[in-house]
Scaffold this active site. Sequence first.
Site, PDB file in Angstrom:
ATOM      1  N   LYS A   1       0.817  -1.383  -0.081  1.00  0.00           N
ATOM      2  CA  LYS A   1      -0.012  -0.252   0.154  1.00  0.00           C
ATOM      3  C   LYS A   1       0.408   1.646   0.163  1.00  0.00           C
ATOM      4  CE  LYS A   1      -1.675  -0.861   3.838  1.00  0.00           C
ATOM      5  NZ  LYS A   1      -1.236  -2.046   4.540  1.00  0.00           N
TER       6      LYS A   1
ATOM      7  N   ARG B   1       0.307  -9.413  13.295  1.00  0.00           N
ATOM      8  CA  ARG B   1      -0.373  -8.790  12.210  1.00  0.00           C
ATOM      9  C   ARG B   1      -1.487  -9.120  10.867  1.00  0.00           C
ATOM     10  NH1 ARG B   1       4.004  -5.285  10.565  1.00  0.00           N
ATOM     11  NH2 ARG B   1       2.936  -4.006   9.555  1.00  0.00           N
TER      12      ARG B   1
HETATM   13  P1  AMP Z   1       0.944   0.506   9.524  1.00  0.00           P
HETATM   14  O1  AMP Z   1       2.447   0.486   8.821  1.00  0.00           O
HETATM   15  O2  AMP Z   1      -0.289   0.890   8.938  1.00  0.00           O
HETATM   16  O3  AMP Z   1       1.076  -1.800   9.148  1.00  0.00           O
HETATM   17  O4  AMP Z   1       0.589   0.197  11.087  1.00  0.00           O
HETATM   18  C1  AMP Z   1       1.647   0.168  12.133  1.00  0.00           C
HETATM   19  C2  AMP Z   1       0.764  -0.531  12.746  1.00  0.00           C
HETATM   20  O5  AMP Z   1       0.296   1.535  13.381  1.00  0.00           O
HETATM   21  C3  AMP Z   1      -0.327  -1.026  13.248  1.00  0.00           C
HETATM   22  O6  AMP Z   1       0.263  -2.754  13.450  1.00  0.00           O
HETATM   23  C4  AMP Z   1      -1.424  -0.368  14.097  1.00  0.00           C
HETATM   24  O7  AMP Z   1      -1.086  -1.146  15.998  1.00  0.00           O
HETATM   25  C5  AMP Z   1      -1.420   0.459  14.569  1.00  0.00           C
HETATM   26  N1  AMP Z   1      -2.538   1.192  13.699  1.00  0.00           N
HETATM   27  C6  AMP Z   1      -1.949   2.016  11.846  1.00  0.00           C
HETATM   28  N2  AMP Z   1      -3.132   2.554  11.652  1.00  0.00           N
HETATM   29  C7  AMP Z   1      -3.935   1.985  12.310  1.00  0.00           C
HETATM   30  C8  AMP Z   1      -4.859   2.076  12.795  1.00  0.00           C
HETATM   31  N3  AMP Z   1      -6.651   2.362  11.152  1.00  0.00           N
HETATM   32  N4  AMP Z   1      -6.236   1.701  13.408  1.00  0.00           N
HETATM   33  C9  AMP Z   1      -5.491   0.668  14.249  1.00  0.00           C
HETATM   34  N5  AMP Z   1      -4.430   0.824  14.809  1.00  0.00           N
HETATM   35  C10 AMP Z   1      -3.590   1.205  13.724  1.00  0.00           C
END
Ligand code: AMP
Length: 217
Positions: free
Chosen positions: A13, A173
């Site tokens: 993404k 995750r």
């Molecule tokens: P990402 O880089 O998008 O995979 O996000 C890393 C971490 O941030 C995730 O594993 C969640 O702990 C937190 N996170 C990011 N976006 C969200 C969201 N929209 N809702 C809840 N937690 C989020």
Amino acid sequence: MRIILLGAPGAGKGTVAKLLTALDGSVQISTGDILRGAVKAGTALGKEAQGFMDRGDLVPDSLIMGIMEQRLQEKDCQKGFLLDGFPRTIPQADALGVLLQKINIKLDLVASIEVPRDVILDRLTTRRTCSNSSCQEIYNIKSNPPAAGDKCKKCGSPTIQRADETVEAISKRLDVYNEKTAPLIGYYEKKGMLLKISEASSDGVVKAIQNGIARKK
Ligand code: AMP
């Protein structure tokens, strides 16, 4: 353009969002990047979010909606935005719908980037990120390695493996994604907004999104 990018962690993404922003001046809004910035800066938000993030859990919806309400109304969103990593749950998607209605904004589409689990596991465990928070360039030790000494090619800072990119955290995750976020695919399909994409390359995904938006116009 105004789109949501759905897809498991490691589906690409962020890479796709960066390519798309270069096309029309839309901004990439990554809740993960915002939260990592807050953790690094040691803000109250960061302190609250860090434990959830390190475990691979989702941060509570209320914290995320507070961030997004503010962010979506900033001036740089007027040319468009790409939501990367948000919404992650049905309550977040519902709250986003209410918020967009309130600020009178309509989404072009929701793109779901579909990548098999084994490809994702391999991609994420070999991913390295520049530790400089204003750079955050992403590398892959197999396909796009950093410079000698694991240094960032852009800014020379050390590259690191994120705490949430260990095998255990990634498995968690992916499970969280399947349980809490994957239902959004059906949610947006029912609204007639979903475009499913299973292109292997980021350029292929970008083209599919451009074509999808053109078809809607
Ligand atoms: P990402 O880089 O998008 O995979 O996000 C890393 C971490 O941030 C995730 O594993 C969640 O702990 C937190 N996170 C990011 N976006 C969200 C969201 N929209 N809702 C809840 N937690 C989020």
